[in-house]
Design a protein around this motif. Structure first.
Motif, PDB file in Angstrom:
ATOM      1  N   UNK A   1       0.135   0.536   3.441  1.00  0.00           N
ATOM      2  CA  UNK A   1       0.162   1.884   2.874  1.00  0.00           C
ATOM      3  C   UNK A   1      -1.256   2.356   2.582  1.00  0.00           C
ATOM      4  N   UNK A   2      -1.483   3.666   2.822  1.00  0.00           N
ATOM      5  CA  UNK A   2      -2.786   4.267   2.535  1.00  0.00           C
ATOM      6  C   UNK A   2      -2.538   5.720   2.145  1.00  0.00           C
TER       7      UNK A   2
ATOM      8  N   UNK B 186       4.480   4.616   4.281  1.00  0.00           N
ATOM      9  CA  UNK B 186       4.991   3.288   4.617  1.00  0.00           C
ATOM     10  C   UNK B 186       6.515   3.265   4.534  1.00  0.00           C
ATOM     11  N   UNK B 187       7.074   4.025   3.613  1.00  0.00           N
ATOM     12  CA  UNK B 187       8.530   4.061   3.455  1.00  0.00           C
ATOM     13  C   UNK B 187       9.209   4.565   4.727  1.00  0.00           C
TER      14      UNK B 187
ATOM     15  N   UNK C 149      11.998   2.454  10.363  1.00  0.00           N
ATOM     16  CA  UNK C 149      11.988   2.212  11.806  1.00  0.00           C
ATOM     17  C   UNK C 149      11.729   0.748  12.151  1.00  0.00           C
ATOM     18  N   UNK C 150      10.922   0.063  11.322  1.00  0.00           N
ATOM     19  CA  UNK C 150      10.487  -1.284  11.674  1.00  0.00           C
ATOM     20  C   UNK C 150      11.385  -2.407  11.155  1.00  0.00           C
TER      21      UNK C 150
ATOM     22  N   UNK D 127       2.764  -2.264  -0.862  1.00  0.00           N
ATOM     23  CA  UNK D 127       1.804  -1.692   0.095  1.00  0.00           C
ATOM     24  C   UNK D 127       1.837  -2.354   1.463  1.00  0.00           C
ATOM     25  N   UNK D 128       2.704  -3.347   1.661  1.00  0.00           N
ATOM     26  CA  UNK D 128       2.672  -4.086   2.924  1.00  0.00           C
ATOM     27  C   UNK D 128       4.069  -4.352   3.490  1.00  0.00           C
TER      28      UNK D 128
END
Length: 232
Positions: A154-155, A174-175, A180-181, A192-193
């Protein structure tokens, strides 16, 4: 049920004994403890273990990285160093794990379990076929296969995607990427990861290591993550 059998190759007696005691306490069978390659190869013939734990720096004419491909079984590297030169030599052999000294009992057992059971207890889409995804870079739209992605970070309102050689910035949170992932074998391990489970090399001191990258495991995600490893 037969206990998984493990060969320990470590030239520091106290560490070797500690590893053996920890493995035995957790239900594994240690077939032998040796400190050099020649003895390791003989132990392979005598005992045919399921897994080897190899110190990178051992006695004799070959180090652990030179020994590993001669064993013919899955192996976990053990080392005091996580430097790029060592990692570059080690990763081409596709070790089942990579433990950095000093390590805790949890680190050791987590890496052994990961090595023995690469498929998580609850299937997390690791069985799904890799999918071709597309990312923007300047005026280009580039393709990247999902199984090449190591992790996402996340950024602010953006996110970074990391492969072994590239870093892409994505104009989504990131959410939204997680949705999708996750069906493609990814796990959230920190707020954050998001990591690719199949790309994990090792777990140590609250971090996951993926092809030279170090990703923190958040406290609130630790239990779910460890449950995926099917720990005994």
């Amino acid at each position: 049920m037969t206990k998984p059998s493990i060969l320990v190759v470590e030239d520091e007696p106290l560490i070797a004994d500690d590893i053996a005691d920890t493995l035995t306490k957790n239900g594994y069978y240690v077939v032998a403890i040796v400190d050099e390659g020649v003895d390791a190869l003989q132990a392979m013939e005598d005992h045919k273990p399921d897994l080897a734990i190899l110190d990178v720096n051992i006695e004799g004419d070959m180090d652990g990285i030179e020994l590993a491909p001669k064993l013919g079984i899955p192996f976990v590297f053990l080392t005091s160093y996580y430097d790029k030169a060592t990692l570059d030599r080690a990763k081409v052999l596709h070790p089942a794990g990579y433990i950095v000294k000093p390590f805790s009992e949890r680190d050791l057992i987590a890496n052994v379990e990961l090595a023995l059971h690469k498929v998580p207890q609850q299937p997390v889409a690791a069985k799904a076929h890799p999918e071709k995804l597309f990312v923007k870079r300047d005026q280009e739209i580039l393709s990247v296969m999902s199984d090449q992605i190591l992790f996402a970070e996340a950024f602010d309102n953006y996110a970074y995607l990391y492969t072994e050689s590239e870093k892409y910035i994505i104009s989504h949170t990131l959410k939204s990427i997680e949705e999708k992932l996750v069906p493609l074998g990814f796990l959230r391990v920190h707020r954050s990861y998001l990591i690719n489970f199949e790309q994990i090399d090792s777990i140590s001191e609250g971090y996951v290591f993926l092809k030279g990258h170090k990703v923190q495991i958040g406290k609130s995600f630790r239990k779910e993550f460890m449950d995926r490893l099917s720990l005994l």
